[in-house]
Enzyme design. Structure first.
Site, PDB file in Angstrom:
ATOM      1  N   LYS A 199       0.842  -1.193   0.000  1.00  0.00           N
ATOM      2  CA  LYS A 199       0.000   0.000   0.000  1.00  0.00           C
ATOM      3  C   LYS A 199       0.879   1.244   0.000  1.00  0.00           C
ATOM      4  CE  LYS A 199      -4.184  -1.826   0.156  1.00  0.00           C
ATOM      5  NZ  LYS A 199      -5.247  -1.484  -0.806  1.00  0.00           N
ATOM      6  N   THR A 200       0.261   2.389  -0.253  1.00  0.00           N
ATOM      7  CA  THR A 200       1.007   3.622  -0.494  1.00  0.00           C
ATOM      8  C   THR A 200       1.769   4.119   0.724  1.00  0.00           C
ATOM      9  OG1 THR A 200      -0.435   4.311  -2.287  1.00  0.00           O
ATOM     10  CG2 THR A 200       0.759   6.057  -1.123  1.00  0.00           C
TER      11      THR A 200
END
Length: 410
Positions: A81-82
Site C-alpha cells: 500500500k502507499t
C-alpha cells in the site's frame, strides 16, 4: 479523477523536446559569471508506477534517464500500500518496524482511534526517522512536497519546506514548486528535495494496468519530469535524481471477490482494511470462534493469526498489525459487500513477490554510475543510497542493505 490540464498533443510535444534537451547546463554568455552549484539529491515518488510501465514506449524521459544511469524493479514491502511503502523508502525500515503498518490501522494503545491517510499527529509516525529529519538534524536543508509524513513534525522536526497534501495541485505546479526552491540563493536552497505525484495510481485504479488509455497519464508525468530535467540544466543545477514508486498494479474484476459477509456471522468481527488483503479484528471474547472459520482452507485465499504470518512477509510483530490477516491469490479481492457499479479495474496490496506488484526504480546524475538494469531488489535497500547521495553517514539498525545498490553510486 482529476487529469492533467494539458492536452495529449501538448504533452507529446513536451516529450519530444525533453528527449532532445541537453542534460548539462549550457555555456554562459561571454562576460557572464555563473555560480558553481553543489549537486542536489531529488527524490521523485510516482505513486503506482509499475516497473514494466517503462516498457510501454511512452516515457522517453524516464527511459533515457534509466539508460544513462541505473534502473530496476523493486519488490515493495508488505502491505503493498502507499503509505507503508513510501515511508519505507525514506526510513529503510519495513512497515512492521516503522509503524505505518497500513493505509488504515488501529493501535491498542489508543482504543477507538484509527490511523488514516489524513492522520498528521506525530504519535503515529514517531516509530521511525525519515531521511529529511536526519538531514535537518545534520544541518542539511530539505524541501519535501506531499511525500507521506512530510507535513508531520516527526520527533519534533519537519523539513525546512513542506506543504499539506492538496490533490488539486497539478503535476506541473508541483514541478514549479520544486524549481522555485532550487532558484533560491545558496544559503536557503535545499540539498535534499522530495516530490510526490499521484496521477498514475489514480489512473491505474480506474483503467487497469493493461489499458492503452493509461499511456496518456504516463506520457504526461514523463513530460513533467522532462521539463524538470531541462530547467535544472538551464539553472546549471547538478542533480542526482532517484525516481521510485511505492508499488505496482494488478488487474481486478468484480467476478473475483471473496465475500466475508457471506462467510462470517454479523457481530463476530471488524474489518480494518479489505481488498487485495484483509485486516480483521475479532469482536471481544470471540477470537477462537473467528479463528475457527478464517483459519480453515478457503478457495483463493489464506488467513493467519498475527503470530503465524509467513516470515517472507516480514509482518506481524508490531502491535498495530491486525489480529488476523487474509491474503487472496493474485487478482482476487476480499470484500464485505457487492462491488460498486464503478468498481476499480486495478488494485495493489497482494503478495509483494508477485511480478505485478514490482515498482519502478531509476537513478541518474553526476554521482550515479551508468550501469543500466539491476536485478530485482527490496525497496528497503533504497534508503542507504539516499543517505550516501545526501551526505549522511550510514544508518545503523535498518532493514535495508547498503551493499545492494553500492555500485549505483560508487
Amino acid at each position: 479523477m482529476r487529469w492533467f490540464r494539458s492536452t495529449a498533443l501538448a504533452a507529446m510535444a513536451a516529450l519530444l523536446h525533453a528527449c532532445t534537451a541537453p542534460s548539462v547546463a549550457p555555456a554562459t554568455s561571454p562576460g557572464t559569471a555563473r555560480e558553481t552549484r553543489a549537486a542536489v539529491t531529488i527524490l521523485i515518488g510516482i505513486d503506482g508506477f509499475r516497473a514494466d510501465y517503462l516498457d510501454r514506449g511512452v516515457t522517453p524521459t524516464l527511459s533515457r534517464l534509466a539508460a544513462e544511469g541505473a534502473h530496476g524493479a523493486m519488490r515493495p514491502s508488505f502491505p503493498v500500500k502507499t503509505f507503508p511503502n513510501f515511508y519505507t523508502l525514506v526510513t529503510g525500515l519495513r512497515p512492521d518496524r516503522h509503524g505505518i503498518v497500513a493505509n488504515r490501522f488501529e493501535d491498542p494503545a489508543r482504543p477507538g482511534q484509527r490511523f488514516t491517510q489524513a492522520s498528521s499527529e506525530a504519535w503515529w509516525w514517531d516509530q521511525a526517522e525519515p531521511i529529511w529529519v536526519a538531514a535537518e538534524r545534520a544541518g542539511i536543508r530539505s524541501s519535501i512536497l506531499f511525500w507521506p509524513g512530510s507535513s508531520v513534525a516527526v520527533h519534533g522536526v519537519r523539513p525546512s519546506d513542506w506543504r499539506t497534501f492538496d490533490m488539486a495541485v497539478t503535476s506541473a505546479e508541483r514541478v514549479d514548486i520544486v524549481l522555485d526552491w532550487l532558484r533560491r540563493p545558496a544559503r536557503t536552497r535545499p540539498r535534499l528535495v522530495g516530490v510526490y505525484f499521484d496521477t498514475i495510481d489514480s489512473a491505474g485504479h480506474k483503467l487497469g494496468p493493461a489499458a492503452r488509455e493509461l499511456d496518456r497519464p504516463l506520457a504526461e508525468i514523463d513530460a513533467q519530469i522532462g521539463r524538470l530535467v531541462r530547467q535544472l540544466a538551464l539553472l546549471g543545477q547538478p542533480a542526482n535524481l532517484v525516481v521510485v514508486a511505492d508499488h505496482g498494479m494488478g488487474g481486478s474484476s468484480p467476478e473475483r471477490r471473496i465475500r466475508l459477509d457471506q462467510m462470517l456471522p454479523d457481530g463476530l468481527y471488524r474489518v480494518i482494511e479489505q481488498g487485495p488483503y484483509a485486516a480483521i479484528e475479532p469482536a471481544a471474547g470471540r477470537d477462537d470462534e473467528l479463528a475457527a472459520v478464517l483459519l480453515k482452507p478457503h478457495p483463493n485465499m489464506q488467513c493467519w493469526r498475527r503470530n503465524a504470518i509467513p516470515v517472507r512477509l516480514h509482518y506481524g510483530t508490531n502491535p498495530r498489525t491486525p489480529a488476523f490477516l487474509c491474503l487472496p491469490e493474485m487478482g482476487w479481492m476480499i470484500a464485505t459487500s457487492p462491488p460498486a457499479p464503478e468498481a476499480s479495474r486495478g488494485e495493489h496490496g497482494w503478495d509483494p513477490h508477485a511480478p505485478e506488484m514490482r515498482a519502478l526504480f531509476i537513478a541518474h546524475g553526476p554521482s550515479i554510475a551508468r550501469i543500466g538494469p539491476l536485478p530485482a531488489f527490496d525497496n528497503v535497500d533504497v534508503y542507504p543510497l539516499l543517505r550516501r547521495l545526501t551526505g549522511l553517514s550510514p544508518a545503523q539498525g535498518i532493514d535495508g542493505n547498503a551493499a545492494t545498490l553500492a555500485r549505483v553510486a560508487p
